[in-house]
Design a protein around this motif. Structure first.
Motif: not given
Length: 610
Positions: A526-528, A530, A586, A588, A608
């Protein structure tokens, strides 16, 4: 009746192909591959070679006409654009951004300084020249309708520049760039890379074609600087000048396919069919089965010899078993059978009967596909059989699955990379086996992906793990639930998504590590990509950690010092702690820190999660 798109050709340096070789070649290529020729297409091919010189009369840059989008609208626009560009990848073939290299990039940078390329140098360095060229082009365009733009060499830079300045009623049905130097920093005019961090709202798709023998392309596409562009490698002649010519690019069938699709639409119904809404949609369980069988089939294509034979036998049996189970379950529920499931039917009792190839996976939005594809990649597709699959075969199959699902092959690559990273974080260098064969059985992974989808016959008022057990009962002992470690052991269908069975002795430490790694991989993916990250995974890990610590204290006070049970709980706890540590670093963590940040309205940490 909508007017057909207009073809806009933007030339590079020189006089703009006065002989129109590009046009005659492209028309021939279109006819060769089954599209109409260009005979009835309106073509606009502005000549602006003289505009590369500064005129005495000052010219102003035409204004930007694309309005800034709100966050929600921009996100929707990006999702829809990615769906269209992924469909183009499915149509043309695998995205290939190239490797680039110091020497080719240096050659392109130095070439801008040569007298031969003074026109490019003027366009890149003089706002007056840019204004003259852009105004010359815009003056010849209609105020409304659709364009298919073909930009060659410097014309690709001009195309990226002009798209943002088109009349509001004029849309770009497709942008095709050939021989583009856009990936080179020398061509980042007006900070185009930054301005194009999101697809323009007036553009449906952009495909860039490059050749390894074209020195201007420098052995790479443009997605390295504009990541949402689809790069596609083709072959042009070995001679540098000829390799860069628009004529030879337009001779390639893939270039013709892209332009033909933009001008005339699809020659086949392959992609149209995959996007149609069937009268009876698949429920979550059925969709999971279709996607898993398709993934297994794509893996089988990359195996050879005796291993492929064994894999196909196991897949054949798996397909027959799941078809029968879904048929029996739907019959009991008086639910019709979707066409995709009917398609899987064959006579397993007939040794010579060929199992139908599972249909391509339907489209999913990326935030839905993130969990689904991670689960698919980490499960044993052929449980109870175990057949080791080469990492590259699994990777390429996942890229194909993502590509045909209109998510793009890079999404599939990111799925596997996220799993590997999560596996390394959880196993701490210890060689894990869960991606080798799949530590989780098919039923477990199906529940992890969509527990609600399997709960087709849950009694009123039943929830959580009880809902899972109730739903699985319809499949009978050894059925779809046959791969389960224990019904309700690893997951719950409750609103918190909290693990309810990590303490059970029937749940091994390795199985817990596999599930923790899968959940963490979704966060990394999900981070990769976005994508938004909600609090569910964090809450899952926190609750699991609390339960495991309580159980470890209880066991250590009574059990033997070297108890295998104690060692197993410690290993489970360590896996959860590592996942929490990663998410914490991170930024989160949900809860009080985020609330304080919002109250102060002074962002100090990056979160995020929602």
């Amino acid at each position: 009746m909508n007017k057909a798109p207009v073809l806009l050709y933007l030339h590079g340096v020189g006089q703009g192909d006065l002989a129109q070789e590009w046009r005659f070649q492209l028309s021939q290529t279109l006819a060769d591959i089954g599209y109409p020729s260009l005979d009835d297409v309106e073509i606009i091919a502005p000549k602006y070679a003289d505009a590369f010189e500064e005129f005495e009369v000052a010219a102003e840059l035409p204004p930007l006409t694309i309005a800034a989008l709100t966050k929600d609208v921009a996100r929707h626009n990006r999702i829809e654009f990615e769906r269209r560009i992924s469909a183009m990848e499915f149509r043309l073939g695998r995205h290939d951004s190239g490797v680039g290299g110091k020497m080719p990039t240096t050659v392109v940078s130095l070439s801008v300084e040569l007298p031969l390329f003074y026109q490019a140098r003027n366009y890149l360095s003089s706002e007056q020249v840019r204004a003259q060229v852009l105004n010359r082009i815009l003056a010849q365009l209609p105020e409304e309708g659709e364009l298919v733009i073909l930009g060659h060499s410097l014309g690709s830079v001009i195309a990226a520049d002009v798209v943002r300045r088109l009349p509001a009623g004029l849309k770009v049905a497709g942008l095709v760039t050939i021989g583009s130097p856009l990936a080179n920093g020398s061509f980042n005019v007006d900070r185009l890379e930054n301005e194009l961090h999101q697809p323009p709202s007036n553009m449906r798709w952009w495909v860039n074609f490059w050749s390894g023998t074209d020195p201007v392309a420098a052995k790479r596409g443009v997605s390295g600087v504009i990541p949402w562009v689809l790069d596609y490698r083709i072959k042009t002649p070995l001679i540098p000048g000829t390799a860069h010519s628009s004529k030879h690019y337009c001779a390639d069938p893939a270039v013709g396919e892209a332009i033909g699709f933009g001008l005339f639409g699809s020659r086949s119904k392959e992609i149209v069919v995959s996007e149609k809404n069937l009268s009876l949609p698949l429920n979550e369980a059925e969709l999971f089965v279709v996607q898993a069988l398709r993934f297994a089939y794509l893996i089988s294509l990359r195996l050879q010899g005796e291993k492929q034979q064994r894999f196909n036998l196991a897949l054949r049996e798996t397909q027959a078993r799941f078809y029968q189970e879904i048929m029996a379950h739907n019959e009991a529920e008086n639910r019709p059978i979707p066409a995709e499931i009917r398609h899987l039917e064959f006579d397993f009792a007939d040794a010579d009967a060929i199992a139908p190839t599972p249909l391509p996976s339907p489209y999913l939005y990326k935030y839905e596909a993130a969990r689904r594809f991670v689960d698919l990649a980490g499960l044993n597709l052929l449980h109870p059989f175990e057949i080791e699959v080469d990492d590259n075969a699994r990777l390429e199959a996942m890229k194909d699955l993502s590509e045909e699902s209109q998510l793009g092959s890079q999404f599939g690559a990111d799925v596997m990379n996220s799993l590997r990273k999560a596996e390394d974080l959880i196993s701490s260098g210890r060689k894990a086996r869960w991606l080798k064969w799949g530590a989780l059985g098919f039923g477990t992974a199906a529940l992890a992906a969509a527990s609600g989808g399997l709960a087709l016959a849950v009694a009123p008022g039943v929830a959580g793990a009880a809902a899972i057990s109730s739903a699985l009962a319809g499949f009978g002992p050894g059925g779809l639930a046959g791969g389960l470690l224990t019904a309700g052991t690893l997951i719950s269908a409750g609103s918190g998504g909290i693990a309810v069975g990590v303490l059970k002795s029937s749940t091994t430490a390795e199985e817990v590590e596999a599930l923790v790694a899968q959940k963490l991989a979704v966060v990394i993916l999900s981070q990769t990509q976005q994508l938004e990250i909600d609090d569910e995974t964090w809450n899952y890990f926190v609750e699991s950690e609390r339960n495991l610590r309580r159980e470890l204290t209880r066991l250590e006070n009574i059990s033997d010092e070297k108890s295998p049970m104690v060692a197993g709980v410690k290993r489970k706890l360590k896996a959860v702690e590592k996942a929490l540590s990663f998410m914490s670093h991170q930024g989160l963590e949900p809860g009080i820190f985020k609330e304080l940040e919002a109250a102060n309205n002074k962002p100090k940490l990056k979160f995020l999660s929602r």
